[in-house]
Design a protein around this motif. Sequence first.
Motif, PDB file in Angstrom:
ATOM      1  N   TYR A   1     -11.481   3.884  -0.310  1.00  7.95           N
ATOM      2  CA  TYR A   1     -10.031   3.968  -0.297  1.00  7.95           C
ATOM      3  C   TYR A   1      -9.637   5.402  -0.591  1.00  7.95           C
ATOM      4  N   PHE A   2      -8.527   5.829  -0.034  1.00  6.52           N
ATOM      5  CA  PHE A   2      -8.019   7.154  -0.351  1.00  6.52           C
ATOM      6  C   PHE A   2      -6.504   7.135  -0.258  1.00  6.52           C
TER       7      PHE A   2
ATOM      8  N   SER B   1       0.808  -1.217   0.000  1.00  8.55           N
ATOM      9  CA  SER B   1       0.000   0.000   0.000  1.00  8.55           C
ATOM     10  C   SER B   1       0.845   1.273   0.000  1.00  8.55           C
ATOM     11  N   VAL B   2       2.176   1.151   0.109  1.00  6.84           N
ATOM     12  CA  VAL B   2       3.061   2.313   0.150  1.00  6.84           C
ATOM     13  C   VAL B   2       3.820   2.426  -1.168  1.00  6.84           C
TER      14      VAL B   2
ATOM     15  N   LEU C   1      -1.872   4.096   0.365  1.00  2.96           N
ATOM     16  CA  LEU C   1      -3.287   3.837   0.141  1.00  2.96           C
ATOM     17  C   LEU C   1      -3.904   3.413   1.472  1.00  2.96           C
ATOM     18  N   ARG C   2      -4.942   4.084   1.875  1.00  2.00           N
ATOM     19  CA  ARG C   2      -5.624   3.780   3.142  1.00  2.00           C
ATOM     20  C   ARG C   2      -7.063   3.384   2.852  1.00  2.00           C
ATOM     21  N   GLN C   3      -7.619   2.585   3.718  1.00  2.00           N
ATOM     22  CA  GLN C   3      -9.006   2.174   3.580  1.00  2.00           C
ATOM     23  C   GLN C   3      -9.812   2.730   4.741  1.00  2.00           C
ATOM     24  N   ARG C   4     -10.958   3.298   4.403  1.00  2.00           N
ATOM     25  CA  ARG C   4     -11.887   3.781   5.422  1.00  2.00           C
ATOM     26  C   ARG C   4     -12.990   2.737   5.553  1.00  2.00           C
TER      27      ARG C   4
END
Length: 106
Positions: free
Chosen positions: A92-93, A58-59, A79-82
């Motif tokens: 995702y954002f 994700s990085v 990349l992060r998930q809410r």
Amino acid sequence: MSLLTIRRATPGDAGLLAELNGHVHGLQAARRPDIYREQPSPDELMALYKDPLSSRESVRIFIAELPEGKCGGYASASLRQRATSALMHADYFIVRKTEGMSAPPH
């Protein structure tokens, strides 16, 4: 002729990234000690970059190289998930962090 080349960082770039970040972090910590912690050790900085480059899909970290092969700076994003909540759908954002600074002259 290109002025610079952008490439994805590899685990072998951890030392370079630690050096660049150490310079930037030192400036930030001097100006805003209420936000930034004191300068980490070189080993802490190496670990900060080596782990995400090796194992976290994700990085993304990109390095800008100048024509003579020197590093001109770097940019990173993750990349992060809410999770779904009572108010929002899951999503995702991207969180970006751009350093954009070259190493200090030696």
